[in-house]
Write an enzyme that holds these catalytic residues in place. Structure first.
Site, PDB file in Angstrom:
ATOM      1  N   GLU A   7     -37.927 -67.666 -89.112  1.00 43.96           N
ATOM      2  CA  GLU A   7     -37.052 -68.838 -88.997  1.00 43.96           C
ATOM      3  C   GLU A   7     -37.694 -70.106 -89.570  1.00 43.96           C
ATOM      4  O   GLU A   7     -37.086 -70.780 -90.389  1.00 43.96           O
ATOM      5  CB  GLU A   7     -36.644 -69.048 -87.526  1.00 43.96           C
ATOM      6  CG  GLU A   7     -35.667 -70.194 -87.371  1.00 43.96           C
ATOM      7  CD  GLU A   7     -35.279 -70.464 -85.928  1.00 43.96           C
ATOM      8  OE1 GLU A   7     -34.798 -69.557 -85.250  1.00 43.96           O
ATOM      9  OE2 GLU A   7     -35.468 -71.607 -85.491  1.00 43.96           O
ATOM     10  N   SER A  14     -38.757 -70.347 -81.736  1.00 40.61           N
ATOM     11  CA  SER A  14     -38.474 -68.957 -82.121  1.00 40.61           C
ATOM     12  C   SER A  14     -38.970 -68.725 -83.545  1.00 40.61           C
ATOM     13  O   SER A  14     -38.587 -69.454 -84.455  1.00 40.61           O
ATOM     14  CB  SER A  14     -36.981 -68.667 -82.070  1.00 40.61           C
ATOM     15  OG  SER A  14     -36.508 -68.922 -80.777  1.00 40.61           O
ATOM     16  N   ARG A  65     -28.068 -70.483 -88.063  1.00 43.13           N
ATOM     17  CA  ARG A  65     -29.411 -71.017 -88.378  1.00 43.13           C
ATOM     18  C   ARG A  65     -29.655 -71.246 -89.865  1.00 43.13           C
ATOM     19  O   ARG A  65     -30.770 -71.128 -90.364  1.00 43.13           O
ATOM     20  CB  ARG A  65     -30.512 -70.083 -87.866  1.00 43.13           C
ATOM     21  CG  ARG A  65     -30.546 -69.903 -86.381  1.00 43.13           C
ATOM     22  CD  ARG A  65     -30.938 -71.184 -85.647  1.00 43.13           C
ATOM     23  NE  ARG A  65     -31.112 -70.878 -84.240  1.00 43.13           N
ATOM     24  CZ  ARG A  65     -30.111 -70.779 -83.366  1.00 43.13           C
ATOM     25  NH1 ARG A  65     -28.879 -71.027 -83.751  1.00 43.13           N
ATOM     26  NH2 ARG A  65     -30.363 -70.481 -82.106  1.00 43.13           N
TER      27      ARG A  65
HETATM   28  C1  LIG Z   1     -40.612 -75.407 -78.999  1.00 39.08           C
HETATM   29  C2  LIG Z   1     -39.560 -75.375 -80.067  1.00 39.08           C
HETATM   30  C3  LIG Z   1     -38.263 -75.033 -79.725  1.00 39.08           C
HETATM   31  C4  LIG Z   1     -37.257 -74.976 -80.708  1.00 39.08           C
HETATM   32  N1  LIG Z   1     -35.987 -74.631 -80.331  1.00 39.08           N
HETATM   33  C5  LIG Z   1     -35.010 -74.557 -81.248  1.00 39.08           C
HETATM   34  C6  LIG Z   1     -33.688 -74.172 -80.870  1.00 39.08           C
HETATM   35  O1  LIG Z   1     -33.387 -73.930 -79.708  1.00 39.08           O
HETATM   36  N2  LIG Z   1     -32.743 -74.092 -81.845  1.00 39.08           N
HETATM   37  C7  LIG Z   1     -33.025 -74.389 -83.151  1.00 39.08           C
HETATM   38  O2  LIG Z   1     -32.100 -74.301 -83.988  1.00 39.08           O
HETATM   39  N3  LIG Z   1     -34.250 -74.765 -83.532  1.00 39.08           N
HETATM   40  C8  LIG Z   1     -35.260 -74.851 -82.629  1.00 39.08           C
HETATM   41  N4  LIG Z   1     -36.528 -75.217 -83.015  1.00 39.08           N
HETATM   42  C9  LIG Z   1     -36.797 -75.515 -84.443  1.00 39.08           C
HETATM   43  C10 LIG Z   1     -36.785 -77.023 -84.802  1.00 39.08           C
HETATM   44  O3  LIG Z   1     -37.019 -77.804 -83.665  1.00 39.08           O
HETATM   45  C11 LIG Z   1     -35.490 -77.469 -85.457  1.00 39.08           C
HETATM   46  O4  LIG Z   1     -35.240 -76.713 -86.608  1.00 39.08           O
HETATM   47  C12 LIG Z   1     -35.514 -78.959 -85.842  1.00 39.08           C
HETATM   48  O5  LIG Z   1     -34.218 -79.358 -86.229  1.00 39.08           O
HETATM   49  C13 LIG Z   1     -36.479 -79.298 -86.973  1.00 39.08           C
HETATM   50  O6  LIG Z   1     -36.536 -80.713 -87.095  1.00 39.08           O
HETATM   51  P1  LIG Z   1     -37.801 -81.408 -87.722  1.00 39.08           P
HETATM   52  O7  LIG Z   1     -37.562 -82.870 -87.796  1.00 39.08           O
HETATM   53  O8  LIG Z   1     -39.025 -81.010 -86.976  1.00 39.08           O
HETATM   54  O9  LIG Z   1     -37.793 -80.771 -89.164  1.00 39.08           O
HETATM   55  P2  LIG Z   1     -39.061 -80.329 -90.029  1.00 39.08           P
HETATM   56  O10 LIG Z   1     -39.743 -79.207 -89.347  1.00 39.08           O
HETATM   57  O11 LIG Z   1     -39.866 -81.528 -90.373  1.00 39.08           O
HETATM   58  O12 LIG Z   1     -38.340 -79.777 -91.311  1.00 39.08           O
HETATM   59  C14 LIG Z   1     -37.630 -78.556 -91.292  1.00 39.08           C
HETATM   60  C15 LIG Z   1     -36.932 -78.363 -92.642  1.00 39.08           C
HETATM   61  O13 LIG Z   1     -35.951 -79.383 -92.802  1.00 39.08           O
HETATM   62  C16 LIG Z   1     -36.241 -80.194 -93.952  1.00 39.08           C
HETATM   63  N5  LIG Z   1     -35.951 -81.584 -93.553  1.00 39.08           N
HETATM   64  C17 LIG Z   1     -36.377 -82.232 -92.448  1.00 39.08           C
HETATM   65  N6  LIG Z   1     -35.865 -83.481 -92.428  1.00 39.08           N
HETATM   66  C18 LIG Z   1     -35.118 -83.615 -93.539  1.00 39.08           C
HETATM   67  C19 LIG Z   1     -34.314 -84.669 -94.093  1.00 39.08           C
HETATM   68  N7  LIG Z   1     -34.192 -85.850 -93.487  1.00 39.08           N
HETATM   69  N8  LIG Z   1     -33.688 -84.447 -95.271  1.00 39.08           N
HETATM   70  C20 LIG Z   1     -33.796 -83.242 -95.913  1.00 39.08           C
HETATM   71  N9  LIG Z   1     -34.516 -82.211 -95.449  1.00 39.08           N
HETATM   72  C21 LIG Z   1     -35.168 -82.387 -94.280  1.00 39.08           C
HETATM   73  C22 LIG Z   1     -37.727 -79.957 -94.263  1.00 39.08           C
HETATM   74  O14 LIG Z   1     -38.015 -80.142 -95.624  1.00 39.08           O
HETATM   75  C23 LIG Z   1     -37.877 -78.507 -93.839  1.00 39.08           C
HETATM   76  O15 LIG Z   1     -37.393 -77.688 -94.875  1.00 39.08           O
HETATM   77  C24 LIG Z   1     -37.558 -75.292 -82.063  1.00 39.08           C
HETATM   78  C25 LIG Z   1     -38.886 -75.642 -82.397  1.00 39.08           C
HETATM   79  C26 LIG Z   1     -39.870 -75.683 -81.422  1.00 39.08           C
HETATM   80  C27 LIG Z   1     -41.261 -76.095 -81.806  1.00 39.08           C
END
Ligand SMILES: Cc1cc2nc3c(=O)[nH]c(=O)nc-3n(C[C@H](O)[C@H](O)[C@H](O)COP(=O)(O)OP(=O)(O)OC[C@H]3O[C@@H](n4cnc5c(N)ncnc54)[C@H](O)[C@@H]3O)c2cc1C
Length: 366
Positions: free
Chosen positions: A361, A239, A165
């Site tokens: 996380e 999580s 992670r």
């Molecule tokens: C219901 C639910 C279930 C989930 N299940 C899991 C799971 O099973 N496993 C898991 O690992 N995660 C899980 N997550 C967490 C999340 O979905 C992941 O971490 C996902 O990859 C985040 O993507 P995002 O586009 O929403 O990123 P954001 O939330 O928008 O950003 C997260 C971080 O990444 C950075 N970021 C985003 N895009 C970029 C980019 N293009 N370039 C540089 N930095 C960037 C942001 O600045 C921030 O620091 C879950 C979340 C929810 C709400």
């Protein structure tokens, strides 16, 4: 350039909390990313790139800079042979659309990561993982704008410092790289067991013996439906705590006090990624010797033991999900301070009982 001012950030986090962004703009091409960075530079403003906000908790103070929402689209095949296919996906694509695309083509590698919310660009940041698989094990390289060097760069998987992670994008190089595309290599074969325990249980119970990417995606989808709330209905970040990794001596200390506690060998460095994790998850502790002695324990189990499953805290308006104590939900909280106060209650109780400090996380930004 369409740059909005004083934008409410609660719309840019699935936890639906946070102050205002001074500036916010969308970028659907590399050129727009570069122009927006230059625009911010000229005004000495910091920049942060986001996707869907599914792993972000914004501060109540908001963000005194420019937020770039990545909307770069596209899935394209770069190469293909008898055994594998290499694809490139734009960082603004919805992650699960890429999984769906790959599964439709019977490709294996990311089917275990089905239904994880968010965009492609957010996936490498925390090296998304689920059911024994991790993005890092299929990612070949990624494209990003390096804000230190002011140019687009290509980073190979081995240079991303992927671990459980986390990655360099979440640690030493936090905020430096604005990811614009990722390249994945997927396999033209069915995934092989052993699978993650709960997944195998589901497959056995439903008498699914044909382990196709489609069947695995279907199983993961069903399991996730029970365990996780849909962020479009219930505000949450999935999580909220990572599973702690502790020494074997500490695990034995805990086992004496809590005989029900379970541990898994933490993936050895050489065994990281899908294969390593799948092997590790199957070797439940208590059963025999492990690899390098480190043990991964379940944060969700500890939070549940601490009495925080299906809790609805009137003081803060926060709660935990009935299907998983690990998921903090925003029921009627007004501020991130409320969320942090509720989180602190959980962290303090778990520490009091287990002597373990839970780590958050989702990122608290900025
Ligand atoms: C219901 C639910 C279930 C989930 N299940 C899991 C799971 O099973 N496993 C898991 O690992 N995660 C899980 N997550 C967490 C999340 O979905 C992941 O971490 C996902 O990859 C985040 O993507 P995002 O586009 O929403 O990123 P954001 O939330 O928008 O950003 C997260 C971080 O990444 C950075 N970021 C985003 N895009 C970029 C980019 N293009 N370039 C540089 N930095 C960037 C942001 O600045 C921030 O620091 C879950 C979340 C929810 C709400």
């Amino acid at each position: 350039m369409d740059i909005r001012e004083n934008v409410d950030l609660s719309a840019y986090s699935t936890m639906r909390l946070g102050g205002k962004a001074r500036y916010l703009a969308e970028a659907d091409s590399e050129t727009k990313v570069k122009n927006l960075v230059n625009w911010a530079r000229q005004r000495s403003l910091p920049v942060v790139m986001i996707g869907e906000g599914s792993n972000i908790v914004w501060r109540d103070e908001g963000y005194e800079g420019l937020i770039i929402v990545n909307k770069i689209p596209g899935i394209k095949v770069l190469s293909e042979d008898n055994d594998s296919l290499t694809l490139q996906a734009g960082a603004g694509e919805i992650w699960d659309k890429v999984v769906e695309w790959s599964v439709k083509k019977d490709l294996s590698g990311i089917e275990f990561l089905s239904r994880i919310p968010g965009c492609v660009g957010g996936a490498p940041v925390q090296n998304i993982g689920a059911y024994g698989a991790e993005l890092g094990s299929v990612l070949v390289e990624l494209e990003a704008y390096d804000t230190n060097l002011n140019k687009f760069v290509t980073l190979a998987s081995k240079d991303c410092a992927f671990a459980y992670r986390t990655s360099r994008f979440k640690t030493v190089d936090k905020g430096r790289f604005l990811i614009t595309a990722i390249t994945l290599r997927l396999i033209k074969a069915n995934p092989k067991p052993p699978f993650y325990e709960s997944l195998q249980l589901y497959l056995d119970e439903h008498k699914i013996r044909n382990y196709t990417p489609k069947n695995i995606r279907q199983a993961v989808t069903e399991i996730r439906k029970i365990k996780l709330p849909d962020p479009s209905v219930v505000a949450n970040n999935g999580s909220f705590f990572t599973n702690p990794i502790i020494s074997h001596a500490e695990f034995e200390r805990l086992q004496k006090k809590y005989p029900d506690i379970r541990g898994w060998p933490a993936p050895h460095q050489n065994l990281s990624g899908a294969v390593g994790n799948r092997i590790a998850e199957r070797q439940v502790f208590g059963a025999g010797p492990r690899d390098d002695g480190r043990v991964k324990i379940s944060a969700g189990w500890m939070v549940e033991q601490a009495g925080f499953k299906d809790v609805h805290d009137q003081q803060t308006g926060m709660g935990t999900w009935w299907g998983s104590a690990l998921v903090m939900i925003n029921e009627k909280a007004k501020t991130t301070a409320d969320l942090l106060a509720f989180k602190q209650k959980i962290v303090a109780k778990v520490y009091e009982m287990f002597g373990i400090m839970l780590e958050q996380e989702p990122e608290l930004l900025p």
